[in-house]
Design a protein around this motif. Sequence first.
Motif, mmCIF file in Angstrom:
data_model
loop_
_atom_site.group_PDB
_atom_site.id
_atom_site.type_symbol
_atom_site.label_atom_id
_atom_site.label_comp_id
_atom_site.label_asym_id
_atom_site.label_seq_id
_atom_site.Cartn_x
_atom_site.Cartn_y
_atom_site.Cartn_z
ATOM 1 N N GLU A 138 -2.338 -4.857 1.643
ATOM 2 C CA GLU A 138 -3.473 -4.523 2.498
ATOM 3 C C GLU A 138 -4.738 -4.251 1.688
ATOM 4 O O GLU A 138 -5.848 -4.401 2.182
ATOM 5 C CB GLU A 138 -3.128 -3.302 3.364
ATOM 6 C CG GLU A 138 -2.058 -3.572 4.398
ATOM 7 C CD GLU A 138 -1.815 -2.365 5.288
ATOM 8 O OE1 GLU A 138 -2.075 -1.224 4.834
ATOM 9 O OE2 GLU A 138 -1.369 -2.552 6.436
ATOM 10 N N HIS A 139 -4.568 -3.805 0.426
ATOM 11 C CA HIS A 139 -5.708 -3.525 -0.460
ATOM 12 C C HIS A 139 -5.468 -4.218 -1.805
ATOM 13 O O HIS A 139 -5.349 -3.557 -2.840
ATOM 14 C CB HIS A 139 -5.870 -2.016 -0.658
ATOM 15 C CG HIS A 139 -5.892 -1.239 0.624
ATOM 16 N ND1 HIS A 139 -7.035 -1.076 1.379
ATOM 17 C CD2 HIS A 139 -4.896 -0.586 1.293
ATOM 18 C CE1 HIS A 139 -6.758 -0.352 2.453
ATOM 19 N NE2 HIS A 139 -5.469 -0.043 2.424
ATOM 20 N N PRO A 140 -5.380 -5.551 -1.798
ATOM 21 C CA PRO A 140 -4.938 -6.260 -3.003
ATOM 22 C C PRO A 140 -5.887 -6.156 -4.184
ATOM 23 O O PRO A 140 -5.438 -6.074 -5.333
ATOM 24 C CB PRO A 140 -4.792 -7.708 -2.530
ATOM 25 C CG PRO A 140 -5.707 -7.819 -1.357
ATOM 26 C CD PRO A 140 -5.651 -6.488 -0.692
ATOM 27 N N VAL A 141 -7.193 -6.166 -3.941
ATOM 28 C CA VAL A 141 -8.146 -6.111 -5.055
ATOM 29 C C VAL A 141 -8.034 -4.782 -5.789
ATOM 30 O O VAL A 141 -7.938 -4.729 -7.022
ATOM 31 C CB VAL A 141 -9.590 -6.343 -4.556
ATOM 32 C CG1 VAL A 141 -10.583 -6.169 -5.708
ATOM 33 C CG2 VAL A 141 -9.729 -7.744 -3.956
ATOM 34 N N LEU A 142 -8.037 -3.691 -5.027
ATOM 35 C CA LEU A 142 -7.903 -2.363 -5.626
ATOM 36 C C LEU A 142 -6.540 -2.214 -6.295
ATOM 37 O O LEU A 142 -6.449 -1.675 -7.413
ATOM 38 C CB LEU A 142 -8.083 -1.291 -4.552
ATOM 39 C CG LEU A 142 -7.945 0.167 -5.018
ATOM 40 C CD1 LEU A 142 -8.961 0.486 -6.114
ATOM 41 C CD2 LEU A 142 -8.111 1.128 -3.840
ATOM 42 N N ALA A 143 -5.488 -2.692 -5.627
ATOM 43 C CA ALA A 143 -4.143 -2.591 -6.200
ATOM 44 C C ALA A 143 -4.047 -3.380 -7.502
ATOM 45 O O ALA A 143 -3.440 -2.915 -8.480
ATOM 46 C CB ALA A 143 -3.109 -3.101 -5.202
ATOM 47 N N SER A 144 -4.650 -4.561 -7.536
ATOM 48 C CA SER A 144 -4.624 -5.382 -8.753
ATOM 49 C C SER A 144 -5.313 -4.671 -9.913
ATOM 50 O O SER A 144 -4.784 -4.637 -11.038
ATOM 51 C CB SER A 144 -5.301 -6.728 -8.488
ATOM 52 O OG SER A 144 -5.378 -7.500 -9.663
ATOM 53 N N LEU A 145 -6.464 -4.087 -9.651
ATOM 54 C CA LEU A 145 -7.180 -3.345 -10.698
ATOM 55 C C LEU A 145 -6.356 -2.165 -11.200
ATOM 56 O O LEU A 145 -6.231 -1.939 -12.410
ATOM 57 C CB LEU A 145 -8.520 -2.851 -10.155
ATOM 58 C CG LEU A 145 -9.651 -3.885 -10.026
ATOM 59 C CD1 LEU A 145 -10.818 -3.285 -9.251
ATOM 60 C CD2 LEU A 145 -10.108 -4.350 -11.405
#
Length: 285
Positions: free
Chosen positions: A255-262
């Motif tokens: 649901e929050h892939p960009v933040l999770a990836s970082l």
Amino acid sequence: MSAVTETVPVAAPGNPLGRSVRDSLIVAKRNLIRMSRIPEVVIFGLIQPIMFVVLFTYVFGGSMKIGGSTSAIDYKNFLMAGIFAQTVTFATAGSGAGIADDMHKGLIDRFRSLPMARGAVLTGRTLADLVQTAFTLLILAVVALLVGWRVGSFGDTNAGKVLGAFGLLLLLGYAFTWIGALIGLTVRTPEAATSGGLVWLFPVTFLSNAFVDTGNMTPWLRHIAEWNPFSATVQATRVLFANPGQSHSHAWPMEHPVLASLMYSVLIIAVFRTLAVRKYRSATA
């Protein structure tokens, strides 16, 4: 009677952080020059991802379901984020083998005699690998465009988002090279480092959303895939590329892939850089 004197390296004056950055860049330059003199390493590094693009696109593309669609074009756009992410993470094996080779040849011992920051040897190596990975990613993107991959196929995107996607991919690749560095310092030979660097990468990359929609997996397997750090970066790049994504998921990283990836990448760097530098110091003490 003659006296034997021993020259003791003296640390260069200046800010410790500045010295560390300078030393790391010097080591990175040395490794880049070395890589440029062995072009076959770069060439062979390009062959595997290109083969994956061709095989998955033309062999499996017509039989894969993405969001209920079996369109080869939809799968092609879905696939490329996974291929990009797999390519940057597979640089781990090369990083580990390179460090193991330097250890085996005694080059690390020669570095110890120089007044340089201890962590600079590893940081320089991982930075050089990052440059090589960026070059490989650029060539692979060109190949992807030639076989029909397009950004914006499922929505609007822009140059900033596309660059951000490639930035997340490179950050993940850099994070994984620190895992490779730790493996390279732990094993005794470059061959063992190569094997050790690949044996855990295959389950990480294939037990993910890189090549298939996790919605088609059994529930327990889907949970593992959706919380996989690799999956977070793949999903983030699909969002930024505006390419087809996986089925809707309630898992936080999806649901929050960009933040999770970082967060995943930064955490991996923090943990494995610390472990690798500690291992380097104990191995060369």
